[in-house]
Design a protein around this motif. Structure first.
Motif, PDB file in Angstrom:
ATOM      1  N   SER A   1       1.015  -1.323  -0.016  1.00  0.00           N
ATOM      2  CA  SER A   1       0.087   0.000   0.071  1.00  0.00           C
ATOM      3  C   SER A   1       0.935   1.247  -0.076  1.00  0.00           C
ATOM      4  O   SER A   1       1.442   1.438   0.905  1.00  0.00           O
ATOM      5  CB  SER A   1      -0.962   0.075   1.413  1.00  0.00           C
ATOM      6  N   GLY A   2       1.236   1.630  -1.106  1.00  0.00           N
ATOM      7  CA  GLY A   2       2.254   2.969  -1.553  1.00  0.00           C
ATOM      8  C   GLY A   2       3.638   2.000  -1.168  1.00  0.00           C
ATOM      9  O   GLY A   2       3.935   0.902  -1.620  1.00  0.00           O
ATOM     10  N   ASP A   3       4.383   2.583  -0.112  1.00  0.00           N
ATOM     11  CA  ASP A   3       5.579   1.789   0.246  1.00  0.00           C
ATOM     12  C   ASP A   3       5.648   1.168   1.462  1.00  0.00           C
ATOM     13  O   ASP A   3       6.165   0.432   1.723  1.00  0.00           O
ATOM     14  CB  ASP A   3       6.663   2.780   0.501  1.00  0.00           C
ATOM     15  N   LYS A   4       4.194   0.809   2.036  1.00  0.00           N
ATOM     16  CA  LYS A   4       4.208  -0.081   3.423  1.00  0.00           C
ATOM     17  C   LYS A   4       3.735  -1.477   2.802  1.00  0.00           C
ATOM     18  O   LYS A   4       2.807  -1.439   1.808  1.00  0.00           O
ATOM     19  CB  LYS A   4       2.905   0.424   4.187  1.00  0.00           C
ATOM     20  N   ILE A   5       4.299  -2.300   3.542  1.00  0.00           N
ATOM     21  CA  ILE A   5       3.663  -3.804   3.446  1.00  0.00           C
ATOM     22  C   ILE A   5       2.613  -3.862   4.602  1.00  0.00           C
ATOM     23  O   ILE A   5       2.530  -3.428   5.605  1.00  0.00           O
ATOM     24  CB  ILE A   5       4.745  -4.666   3.740  1.00  0.00           C
ATOM     25  N   VAL A   6       1.454  -4.366   3.719  1.00  0.00           N
ATOM     26  CA  VAL A   6       0.354  -4.729   4.661  1.00  0.00           C
ATOM     27  C   VAL A   6      -0.058  -6.165   4.728  1.00  0.00           C
ATOM     28  O   VAL A   6       0.130  -6.700   3.590  1.00  0.00           O
ATOM     29  CB  VAL A   6      -0.850  -3.762   4.408  1.00  0.00           C
ATOM     30  N   ILE A   7      -0.164  -6.694   5.841  1.00  0.00           N
ATOM     31  CA  ILE A   7      -0.378  -8.022   6.089  1.00  0.00           C
ATOM     32  C   ILE A   7      -1.816  -8.330   6.579  1.00  0.00           C
ATOM     33  O   ILE A   7      -2.356  -7.564   7.444  1.00  0.00           O
ATOM     34  CB  ILE A   7       0.339  -8.505   7.095  1.00  0.00           C
ATOM     35  N   THR A   8      -2.669  -9.147   5.691  1.00  0.00           N
ATOM     36  CA  THR A   8      -4.055  -9.396   6.018  1.00  0.00           C
ATOM     37  C   THR A   8      -4.262 -10.884   6.599  1.00  0.00           C
ATOM     38  O   THR A   8      -3.588 -11.747   6.065  1.00  0.00           O
ATOM     39  CB  THR A   8      -4.863  -9.161   4.677  1.00  0.00           C
ATOM     40  N   ASP A   9      -4.845 -10.822   7.499  1.00  0.00           N
ATOM     41  CA  ASP A   9      -4.845 -12.217   8.399  1.00  0.00           C
ATOM     42  C   ASP A   9      -6.284 -13.021   7.875  1.00  0.00           C
ATOM     43  O   ASP A   9      -6.904 -12.459   6.862  1.00  0.00           O
ATOM     44  CB  ASP A   9      -4.901 -12.198   9.840  1.00  0.00           C
ATOM     45  N   GLU A  10      -6.506 -14.267   8.181  1.00  0.00           N
ATOM     46  CA  GLU A  10      -7.453 -14.960   7.696  1.00  0.00           C
ATOM     47  C   GLU A  10      -8.835 -14.518   8.123  1.00  0.00           C
ATOM     48  O   GLU A  10      -9.730 -14.746   7.453  1.00  0.00           O
ATOM     49  CB  GLU A  10      -7.439 -16.437   8.116  1.00  0.00           C
ATOM     50  N   GLN A  11      -9.027 -13.750   9.025  1.00  0.00           N
ATOM     51  CA  GLN A  11     -10.111 -12.955   9.432  1.00  0.00           C
ATOM     52  C   GLN A  11     -10.599 -11.822   8.511  1.00  0.00           C
ATOM     53  O   GLN A  11     -11.368 -10.774   8.653  1.00  0.00           O
ATOM     54  CB  GLN A  11     -10.309 -12.450  10.806  1.00  0.00           C
ATOM     55  N   GLY A  12      -9.496 -11.269   7.584  1.00  0.00           N
ATOM     56  CA  GLY A  12      -9.496 -10.146   6.768  1.00  0.00           C
ATOM     57  C   GLY A  12      -9.049  -8.688   7.553  1.00  0.00           C
ATOM     58  O   GLY A  12      -9.210  -7.619   7.055  1.00  0.00           O
ATOM     59  N   ARG A  13      -8.508  -8.948   8.716  1.00  0.00           N
ATOM     60  CA  ARG A  13      -7.983  -7.784   9.400  1.00  0.00           C
ATOM     61  C   ARG A  13      -6.640  -7.226   8.760  1.00  0.00           C
ATOM     62  O   ARG A  13      -5.599  -8.316   8.706  1.00  0.00           O
ATOM     63  CB  ARG A  13      -7.789  -8.250  10.773  1.00  0.00           C
ATOM     64  N   ALA A  14      -6.442  -6.006   8.480  1.00  0.00           N
ATOM     65  CA  ALA A  14      -5.218  -5.593   7.782  1.00  0.00           C
ATOM     66  C   ALA A  14      -4.435  -4.855   8.682  1.00  0.00           C
ATOM     67  O   ALA A  14      -4.703  -4.327   9.657  1.00  0.00           O
ATOM     68  CB  ALA A  14      -5.539  -4.722   6.717  1.00  0.00           C
ATOM     69  N   THR A  15      -3.067  -5.191   8.770  1.00  0.00           N
ATOM     70  CA  THR A  15      -2.139  -4.757   9.616  1.00  0.00           C
ATOM     71  C   THR A  15      -0.871  -4.216   8.956  1.00  0.00           C
ATOM     72  O   THR A  15      -0.273  -4.916   8.154  1.00  0.00           O
ATOM     73  CB  THR A  15      -1.526  -5.904  10.535  1.00  0.00           C
ATOM     74  N   ALA A  16      -0.280  -3.039   9.171  1.00  0.00           N
ATOM     75  CA  ALA A  16       1.113  -2.615   8.531  1.00  0.00           C
ATOM     76  C   ALA A  16       2.115  -2.862   9.447  1.00  0.00           C
ATOM     77  O   ALA A  16       2.230  -3.025  10.377  1.00  0.00           O
ATOM     78  CB  ALA A  16       0.727  -1.115   8.364  1.00  0.00           C
TER      79      ALA A  16
END
Length: 185
Positions: free
Chosen positions: A147-162
């Motif tokens: 997301s831009g220059d940030k890595i965003v990790i999404t878990d199996e529940q759909g929660r996005a974490t930078a």
């Protein structure tokens, strides 16, 4: 839902601990200087002051020896602030001995076998057309995107974490500090 929340909180705590350790490599290095060339994931997390919850969760789950072992491991480490976003009582519930299996699953959901750097993640995201699937030590999946220059990790529940700080190197892997806790499905 309570078990998932509890597991997520535990995992986030473990990651937060790791991230905290990554934030204070100099302090961690002073503690482990004679024993090895660099501090372990647990050493770093314990030294940061922002991964208290994660470290407590790692201890409650009995994962200190594992995450201090040779690895290598990649740990997505939630901060204390990330754990604080979970519903009240989640962390306290997860660290109870009766909930050790759930806590262990949450914490291992924040860890990947091998050393995966930010550059590795960015390359994988590119190779997989914008979304790379990562299998954790828990056997669950995470999805990494840019997301831009940030890595965003999404878990199996759909929660996005930078990932707020990447590539905190340790003697047994790498820590990526995150602003959220992953919860398995």
């Amino acid at each position: 839902m309570t078990l998932k929340t509890t597991l997520a909180a535990a995992a986030a705590g473990a990651l937060a601990l790791t991230a905290g350790l990554a934030a204070l490599p100099a302090a961690a290095h002073q503690h482990g200087h004679h024993a090895r060339s660099a501090p372990t994931i647990v050493d770093v997390a314990a030294s940061t002051g922002i991964h208290t919850t994660l470290v407590a969760a790692v201890k409650a789950a009995g994962l200190v020896d594992t995450l201090s072992g040779p690895g290598p491991f990649t740990v997505f480490a939630p901060t204390d602030t990330a754990f604080a976003k979970l519903p009240d009582g989640t962390v306290a519930t997860l660290v109870k001995p009766a909930n050790k299996p759930a806590l262990t699953k949450i914490l291992t959901y924040h860890a990947v076998a091998g050393k995966v750097t930010r550059a590795d993640l960015v390359a994988l995201i590119g190779q997989h057309r914008g979304a790379a699937t990562i299998t954790t030590i828990a056997g669950e999946k995470l999805t990494a995107r840019l997301s831009g220059d940030k890595i965003v990790i999404t878990d199996e529940q759909g929660r996005a974490t930078a990932v707020t700080k990447a590539d905190v190197n340790t003697s047994n892997g790498v820590i990526h500090v995150t602003d959220g806790v992953f919860l398995p499905a």
